[in-house]
Design an enzyme around this catalytic site. Sequence first.
Site, PDB file in Angstrom:
ATOM      1  N   GLN A   1    -106.908  89.309 -20.297  1.00  0.00           N
ATOM      2  CA  GLN A   1    -105.572  88.720 -20.253  1.00  0.00           C
ATOM      3  C   GLN A   1    -104.574  89.415 -21.168  1.00  0.00           C
ATOM      4  O   GLN A   1    -103.389  89.469 -20.858  1.00  0.00           O
ATOM      5  CB  GLN A   1    -105.639  87.241 -20.635  1.00  0.00           C
ATOM      6  CG  GLN A   1    -106.019  86.307 -19.503  1.00  0.00           C
ATOM      7  CD  GLN A   1    -105.846  84.854 -19.924  1.00  0.00           C
ATOM      8  OE1 GLN A   1    -105.699  84.535 -21.093  1.00  0.00           O
ATOM      9  NE2 GLN A   1    -105.887  83.966 -18.955  1.00  0.00           N
TER      10      GLN A   1
ATOM     11  N   ASP B   1    -116.780  84.489 -31.886  1.00  0.00           N
ATOM     12  CA  ASP B   1    -117.726  84.303 -30.785  1.00  0.00           C
ATOM     13  C   ASP B   1    -117.304  85.134 -29.577  1.00  0.00           C
ATOM     14  O   ASP B   1    -116.142  85.099 -29.160  1.00  0.00           O
ATOM     15  CB  ASP B   1    -117.781  82.828 -30.380  1.00  0.00           C
ATOM     16  CG  ASP B   1    -118.741  82.582 -29.231  1.00  0.00           C
ATOM     17  OD1 ASP B   1    -119.955  82.497 -29.490  1.00  0.00           O
ATOM     18  OD2 ASP B   1    -118.283  82.497 -28.075  1.00  0.00           O
TER      19      ASP B   1
ATOM     20  N   TYR C   1    -118.268  89.122 -21.101  1.00  0.00           N
ATOM     21  CA  TYR C   1    -116.814  88.987 -21.107  1.00  0.00           C
ATOM     22  C   TYR C   1    -116.168  90.339 -20.836  1.00  0.00           C
ATOM     23  O   TYR C   1    -116.356  91.297 -21.586  1.00  0.00           O
ATOM     24  CB  TYR C   1    -116.309  88.437 -22.439  1.00  0.00           C
ATOM     25  CG  TYR C   1    -116.775  87.042 -22.787  1.00  0.00           C
ATOM     26  CD1 TYR C   1    -117.342  86.188 -21.840  1.00  0.00           C
ATOM     27  CD2 TYR C   1    -116.634  86.554 -24.087  1.00  0.00           C
ATOM     28  CE1 TYR C   1    -117.763  84.920 -22.175  1.00  0.00           C
ATOM     29  CE2 TYR C   1    -117.049  85.270 -24.430  1.00  0.00           C
ATOM     30  CZ  TYR C   1    -117.621  84.453 -23.461  1.00  0.00           C
ATOM     31  OH  TYR C   1    -118.041  83.182 -23.791  1.00  0.00           O
TER      32      TYR C   1
ATOM     33  N   SER D   1    -126.513  78.167 -24.741  1.00  0.00           N
ATOM     34  CA  SER D   1    -125.237  77.673 -24.235  1.00  0.00           C
ATOM     35  C   SER D   1    -125.446  76.926 -22.929  1.00  0.00           C
ATOM     36  O   SER D   1    -126.104  77.439 -22.020  1.00  0.00           O
ATOM     37  CB  SER D   1    -124.264  78.838 -24.017  1.00  0.00           C
ATOM     38  OG  SER D   1    -123.041  78.387 -23.466  1.00  0.00           O
TER      39      SER D   1
ATOM     40  N   TRP E   1    -116.826  74.946 -26.555  1.00  0.00           N
ATOM     41  CA  TRP E   1    -115.769  75.776 -25.992  1.00  0.00           C
ATOM     42  C   TRP E   1    -114.819  74.920 -25.153  1.00  0.00           C
ATOM     43  O   TRP E   1    -115.158  73.834 -24.719  1.00  0.00           O
ATOM     44  CB  TRP E   1    -116.327  76.938 -25.180  1.00  0.00           C
ATOM     45  CG  TRP E   1    -117.205  76.628 -24.001  1.00  0.00           C
ATOM     46  CD1 TRP E   1    -118.557  76.424 -24.008  1.00  0.00           C
ATOM     47  CD2 TRP E   1    -116.808  76.539 -22.614  1.00  0.00           C
ATOM     48  NE1 TRP E   1    -119.017  76.194 -22.730  1.00  0.00           N
ATOM     49  CE2 TRP E   1    -117.976  76.272 -21.861  1.00  0.00           C
ATOM     50  CE3 TRP E   1    -115.583  76.664 -21.957  1.00  0.00           C
ATOM     51  CZ2 TRP E   1    -117.952  76.127 -20.469  1.00  0.00           C
ATOM     52  CZ3 TRP E   1    -115.557  76.525 -20.571  1.00  0.00           C
ATOM     53  CH2 TRP E   1    -116.721  76.262 -19.849  1.00  0.00           C
ATOM     54  N   SER E   2    -113.619  75.427 -25.002  1.00  0.00           N
ATOM     55  CA  SER E   2    -112.552  74.761 -24.262  1.00  0.00           C
ATOM     56  C   SER E   2    -112.180  73.391 -24.816  1.00  0.00           C
ATOM     57  O   SER E   2    -112.045  72.419 -24.061  1.00  0.00           O
ATOM     58  CB  SER E   2    -112.915  74.649 -22.775  1.00  0.00           C
ATOM     59  OG  SER E   2    -111.776  74.431 -21.989  1.00  0.00           O
TER      60      SER E   2
ATOM     61  N   ALA F   1    -109.242  72.038 -23.125  1.00  0.00           N
ATOM     62  CA  ALA F   1    -109.360  71.988 -21.664  1.00  0.00           C
ATOM     63  C   ALA F   1    -108.521  73.083 -20.988  1.00  0.00           C
ATOM     64  O   ALA F   1    -107.673  72.807 -20.141  1.00  0.00           O
ATOM     65  CB  ALA F   1    -108.980  70.606 -21.132  1.00  0.00           C
TER      66      ALA F   1
ATOM     67  N   LYS G   1     -98.478  71.431 -22.064  1.00  0.00           N
ATOM     68  CA  LYS G   1     -97.481  72.363 -21.527  1.00  0.00           C
ATOM     69  C   LYS G   1     -97.365  72.299 -20.008  1.00  0.00           C
ATOM     70  O   LYS G   1     -96.367  72.762 -19.440  1.00  0.00           O
ATOM     71  CB  LYS G   1     -97.792  73.789 -21.959  1.00  0.00           C
ATOM     72  CG  LYS G   1     -99.089  74.369 -21.410  1.00  0.00           C
ATOM     73  CD  LYS G   1     -99.320  75.759 -21.986  1.00  0.00           C
ATOM     74  CE  LYS G   1    -100.648  76.345 -21.557  1.00  0.00           C
ATOM     75  NZ  LYS G   1    -100.904  77.661 -22.193  1.00  0.00           N
TER      76      LYS G   1
ATOM     77  N   GLU H   1    -101.358  77.850 -35.235  1.00  0.00           N
ATOM     78  CA  GLU H   1    -101.149  76.444 -34.900  1.00  0.00           C
ATOM     79  C   GLU H   1    -102.468  75.689 -34.847  1.00  0.00           C
ATOM     80  O   GLU H   1    -102.617  74.619 -35.457  1.00  0.00           O
ATOM     81  CB  GLU H   1    -100.440  76.300 -33.549  1.00  0.00           C
ATOM     82  CG  GLU H   1    -100.259  74.839 -33.154  1.00  0.00           C
ATOM     83  CD  GLU H   1     -99.737  74.646 -31.728  1.00  0.00           C
ATOM     84  OE1 GLU H   1     -99.478  73.476 -31.382  1.00  0.00           O
ATOM     85  OE2 GLU H   1     -99.618  75.636 -30.997  1.00  0.00           O
TER      86      GLU H   1
END
Length: 336
Positions: free
Chosen positions: A27, A49, A54, A152, A205-206, A209, A216, A294
Amino acid sequence: MEYRYLGNSGFKISEITYGNWLTHGSQVENDTATECVRAALDNGITTFDTADVYANTVAESVLGEALKGERRQSLEIFTKVFGPTGPKGHNDVGLSRKHILESIDGSLERLQTGYVDLYQAHRFDYETPLEETMQAFADLVRQGKVLYVGVSEWTAEQLRAGHALAKDLGFQLISNQPQYSALWRVIEEEVVPTSKELGISQIVWSPIAQGVLTGKYKPGGELPSGSRAADDKGGADMIKRYMRDEVLERVQKLQPIAEELDLSLAQLAVAWVLQNDNVAAAIIGASRPEQVAENVKASGVTIPAELLTRIDDVLGDIVERDPAKTNDSSPKTREA
């Protein structure tokens, strides 16, 4: 930044951990990725991590370059093995002895380190005997290439079996890395109680979400440019289950609770997962350095019980709790 022990060990990690899934090598450009890593370090994050799968190994290389020159003993570097890598041949996937022993050497080279602090089985391998997998991990621990072993998205039964084998082989299974957020609580019924019994921590993780819990995404609104939901490289597929007005409307109703705690919605989401005493760390990703600054403000936050109850009341029946969803995480075949 606060630090927590990982599992039943003397190993501490930063409770906010930086992860580079869907960002490094995909990204965001490498320069921005490096800026995000620097922001993590500047804000007290010491735990990083990644996984060989990836961006087909590129994320490890980007992280290794970004951490180059840092004092290795002051960092905790995690990676994972399972997913298809390289040309994705028939032995380039899974938890066979061959794939594990070859994968660790590639990961160490890309990460520019002599060892990883935590090596994780990225999923459960139904086609490789568990004894073979755990023996390979035991050998890596003895060789000093791996200090600790985790997994995991394993089910409670898989954790129990893996933990027993690890004990027999003379090492500890100390962590599990599941998806967990205020919207996705499938680990609470079975995985968490079993993990507490066995001395295994969650590295989740996440926690926001895939960005939905930042608020946003507005009901009926356009997708923000550059957001996860607008990403056609994999991000949009991961987030689509949340992109329903009934979910987005409930998330907006969390804003007053966040304001009572002087937090943003993102900070509230990260702080929420850290209220679970079986969670050692929440993994955050970032496409901009400001996001790191943040999210780290969630460290050390205590959410009063009455506000946790209000969060539950607001989200209501849109929360996913089915423990069987964990079993769906691992592919039943390991075809590349």
